[in-house]
Write a protein that holds these residues in place. Structure first.
Motif, mmCIF file in Angstrom:
data_model
loop_
_atom_site.group_PDB
_atom_site.id
_atom_site.type_symbol
_atom_site.label_atom_id
_atom_site.label_comp_id
_atom_site.label_asym_id
_atom_site.label_seq_id
_atom_site.Cartn_x
_atom_site.Cartn_y
_atom_site.Cartn_z
ATOM 1 N N SER A 119 0.818 -1.217 0.000
ATOM 2 C CA SER A 119 0.000 0.000 0.000
ATOM 3 C C SER A 119 0.851 1.266 0.000
ATOM 4 O O SER A 119 0.418 2.310 0.466
ATOM 5 C CB SER A 119 -0.925 -0.011 1.217
ATOM 6 N N GLY A 120 2.070 1.168 -0.526
ATOM 7 C CA GLY A 120 2.955 2.325 -0.602
ATOM 8 C C GLY A 120 3.951 2.365 0.540
ATOM 9 O O GLY A 120 3.946 1.512 1.427
ATOM 10 N N ASP A 121 4.810 3.381 0.503
ATOM 11 C CA ASP A 121 5.786 3.534 1.587
ATOM 12 C C ASP A 121 5.082 4.078 2.829
ATOM 13 O O ASP A 121 3.877 4.332 2.817
ATOM 14 C CB ASP A 121 6.954 4.423 1.143
ATOM 15 N N ALA A 122 5.855 4.260 3.889
ATOM 16 C CA ALA A 122 5.270 4.676 5.172
ATOM 17 C C ALA A 122 4.499 5.988 5.062
ATOM 18 O O ALA A 122 3.409 6.127 5.629
ATOM 19 C CB ALA A 122 6.368 4.783 6.230
ATOM 20 N N THR A 123 5.032 6.948 4.317
ATOM 21 C CA THR A 123 4.368 8.248 4.171
ATOM 22 C C THR A 123 3.061 8.115 3.401
ATOM 23 O O THR A 123 2.029 8.660 3.807
ATOM 24 C CB THR A 123 5.301 9.257 3.462
ATOM 25 N N GLN A 124 3.100 7.399 2.286
ATOM 26 C CA GLN A 124 1.884 7.194 1.485
ATOM 27 C C GLN A 124 0.810 6.469 2.289
ATOM 28 O O GLN A 124 -0.368 6.825 2.236
ATOM 29 C CB GLN A 124 2.205 6.393 0.222
ATOM 30 N N LEU A 125 1.235 5.450 3.037
ATOM 31 C CA LEU A 125 0.287 4.686 3.842
ATOM 32 C C LEU A 125 -0.342 5.573 4.906
ATOM 33 O O LEU A 125 -1.562 5.562 5.093
ATOM 34 C CB LEU A 125 0.972 3.474 4.480
ATOM 35 N N LYS A 130 -6.690 10.011 5.379
ATOM 36 C CA LYS A 130 -7.822 10.423 4.544
ATOM 37 C C LYS A 130 -9.055 9.563 4.797
ATOM 38 O O LYS A 130 -10.177 10.034 4.689
ATOM 39 C CB LYS A 130 -7.449 10.329 3.062
ATOM 40 N N LYS A 131 -8.824 8.301 5.144
ATOM 41 C CA LYS A 131 -9.942 7.377 5.377
ATOM 42 C C LYS A 131 -10.352 7.320 6.844
ATOM 43 O O LYS A 131 -11.261 6.571 7.208
ATOM 44 C CB LYS A 131 -9.559 5.974 4.899
ATOM 45 N N GLY A 132 -9.675 8.084 7.697
ATOM 46 C CA GLY A 132 -10.014 8.105 9.115
ATOM 47 C C GLY A 132 -9.606 6.840 9.849
ATOM 48 O O GLY A 132 -10.252 6.450 10.822
ATOM 49 N N LEU A 133 -8.532 6.188 9.403
ATOM 50 C CA LEU A 133 -8.065 4.942 10.018
ATOM 51 C C LEU A 133 -6.894 5.232 10.949
ATOM 52 O O LEU A 133 -5.915 5.867 10.552
ATOM 53 C CB LEU A 133 -7.643 3.943 8.940
ATOM 54 N N SER A 134 -6.994 4.748 12.172
ATOM 55 C CA SER A 134 -5.927 4.979 13.149
ATOM 56 C C SER A 134 -5.451 3.692 13.809
ATOM 57 O O SER A 134 -4.625 3.735 14.709
ATOM 58 C CB SER A 134 -6.417 5.956 14.223
ATOM 59 N N PHE A 135 -5.973 2.541 13.364
ATOM 60 C CA PHE A 135 -5.575 1.285 14.004
ATOM 61 C C PHE A 135 -4.088 1.018 13.806
ATOM 62 O O PHE A 135 -3.471 1.514 12.855
ATOM 63 C CB PHE A 135 -6.422 0.111 13.520
ATOM 64 N N PRO A 136 -3.470 0.255 14.731
ATOM 65 C CA PRO A 136 -2.036 -0.040 14.607
ATOM 66 C C PRO A 136 -1.774 -0.881 13.357
ATOM 67 O O PRO A 136 -2.461 -1.871 13.114
ATOM 68 C CB PRO A 136 -1.706 -0.811 15.883
ATOM 69 N N THR A 137 -0.780 -0.447 12.582
ATOM 70 C CA THR A 137 -0.542 -1.066 11.286
ATOM 71 C C THR A 137 0.934 -1.375 11.075
ATOM 72 O O THR A 137 1.802 -0.552 11.370
ATOM 73 C CB THR A 137 -1.019 -0.123 10.158
ATOM 74 N N HIS A 138 1.191 -2.542 10.535
ATOM 75 C CA HIS A 138 2.522 -2.914 10.038
ATOM 76 C C HIS A 138 2.460 -2.779 8.525
ATOM 77 O O HIS A 138 1.546 -3.298 7.887
ATOM 78 C CB HIS A 138 2.874 -4.349 10.436
ATOM 79 N N ASN A 139 3.422 -2.076 7.943
ATOM 80 C CA ASN A 139 3.439 -1.865 6.501
ATOM 81 C C ASN A 139 4.235 -2.983 5.824
ATOM 82 O O ASN A 139 5.448 -3.042 5.943
ATOM 83 C CB ASN A 139 4.043 -0.499 6.165
ATOM 84 N N ASP A 140 3.533 -3.858 5.121
ATOM 85 C CA ASP A 140 4.171 -4.923 4.341
ATOM 86 C C ASP A 140 4.346 -4.393 2.919
ATOM 87 O O ASP A 140 3.686 -4.820 1.979
ATOM 88 C CB ASP A 140 3.293 -6.181 4.371
ATOM 89 N N GLU A 141 5.254 -3.429 2.802
ATOM 90 C CA GLU A 141 5.409 -2.647 1.575
ATOM 91 C C GLU A 141 5.708 -3.491 0.340
ATOM 92 O O GLU A 141 5.170 -3.250 -0.736
ATOM 93 C CB GLU A 141 6.532 -1.619 1.784
ATOM 94 N N GLN A 142 6.551 -4.503 0.486
ATOM 95 C CA GLN A 142 6.938 -5.339 -0.654
ATOM 96 C C GLN A 142 6.158 -6.653 -0.719
ATOM 97 O O GLN A 142 6.328 -7.418 -1.653
ATOM 98 C CB GLN A 142 8.442 -5.651 -0.591
ATOM 99 N N GLY A 143 5.355 -6.943 0.287
ATOM 100 C CA GLY A 143 4.591 -8.191 0.312
ATOM 101 C C GLY A 143 5.382 -9.379 0.827
ATOM 102 O O GLY A 143 4.983 -10.533 0.636
ATOM 103 N N ASP A 144 6.504 -9.124 1.507
ATOM 104 C CA ASP A 144 7.338 -10.214 2.038
ATOM 105 C C ASP A 144 6.605 -11.035 3.094
ATOM 106 O O ASP A 144 6.665 -12.261 3.088
ATOM 107 C CB ASP A 144 8.638 -9.662 2.637
ATOM 108 N N LEU A 145 5.923 -10.346 4.001
ATOM 109 C CA LEU A 145 5.188 -11.049 5.049
ATOM 110 C C LEU A 145 4.041 -11.862 4.463
ATOM 111 O O LEU A 145 3.799 -13.006 4.868
ATOM 112 C CB LEU A 145 4.667 -10.058 6.092
ATOM 113 N N ALA A 146 3.358 -11.302 3.485
ATOM 114 C CA ALA A 146 2.267 -12.026 2.812
ATOM 115 C C ALA A 146 2.790 -13.308 2.180
ATOM 116 O O ALA A 146 2.142 -14.353 2.244
ATOM 117 C CB ALA A 146 1.608 -11.151 1.755
ATOM 118 N N ALA A 147 3.963 -13.253 1.579
ATOM 119 C CA ALA A 147 4.557 -14.442 0.967
ATOM 120 C C ALA A 147 4.911 -15.482 2.029
ATOM 121 O O ALA A 147 4.635 -16.670 1.857
ATOM 122 C CB ALA A 147 5.794 -14.054 0.163
ATOM 123 N N LYS A 148 5.498 -15.041 3.149
ATOM 124 C CA LYS A 148 5.860 -15.973 4.228
ATOM 125 C C LYS A 148 4.628 -16.631 4.835
ATOM 126 O O LYS A 148 4.651 -17.801 5.185
ATOM 127 C CB LYS A 148 6.623 -15.241 5.331
#
Length: 174
Positions: free
Chosen positions: A105-111, A117-135
């Protein structure tokens, strides 16, 4: 008049049975799809450190120690996530234990900008490259995991209602 009521009763009974069978089949198909599409966490996934958007580090085992943890795998480009993310945000605001993983979903700034903009404040880990999704073998967004005391108790993929998620969290508490 009484004959009309008697004649219609079997039709309603038949429709009720057909509706019950349809519901049962939908439940079976949904369960089989969840089993097929569900993630497979590798050994050590519960203790592996996560860096959140705010810079803090934590682990699934640590977060799920006191109460069940809802892990929500989502993406800014996911159409279904537009409907499920506000639900997860509401659960987070109500005090539920939530950790989200943003997939590609983009780099840390974009995310951060997109979440703001969407009013989301939940704690988030940025899987920028999809490495975690692959694992974890996450192939579908959204994906929901419920973890209690460092053990995966339930998974589901696709749209899920607020009450569906709350019931899964409640079930994990037992």
């Amino acid at each position: 008049m009484a004959e009309d009521v008697i004649a219609k009763a079997p039709r309603w009974r038949r429709w009720g049975k057909e509706a019950l069978w349809l519901l049962l089949m939908a439940l079976v198909v949904s369960t089989l799809l969840d089993l097929w599409r569900g993630p497979s966490l590798p050994d050590g996934a519960m203790e592996a450190p996560f860096t959140l958007q705010d810079g803090t580090q934590t682990s699934l085992a640590e977060l799920s120690r006191d109460k069940p943890l809802l892990v929500y795998y989502w993406a800014s480009w996911c159409a279904v996530c537009r409907f499920t993310s506000p639900t997860v945000e509401q659960l987070w605001q109500e005090g539920e234990n939530v950790l989200t993983v943003a997939l590609r979903s983009g780099d840390a700034t974009q995310l951060q900008l997109g979440m703001g903009k969407k009013g989301l404040s939940f704690p988030t880990h940025n899987d920028e490259q999809g490495d975690l999704a692959a694992k974890w073998q996450v192939g579908v967004t959204p994906t929901f995991l419920i973890i209690k005391d460092g053990k995966l108790t339930s998974t589901t993929t696709g749209w899920s209602s607020r009450w569906g998620l709350k019931l899964r969290l409640l079930w994990a508490r037992w």
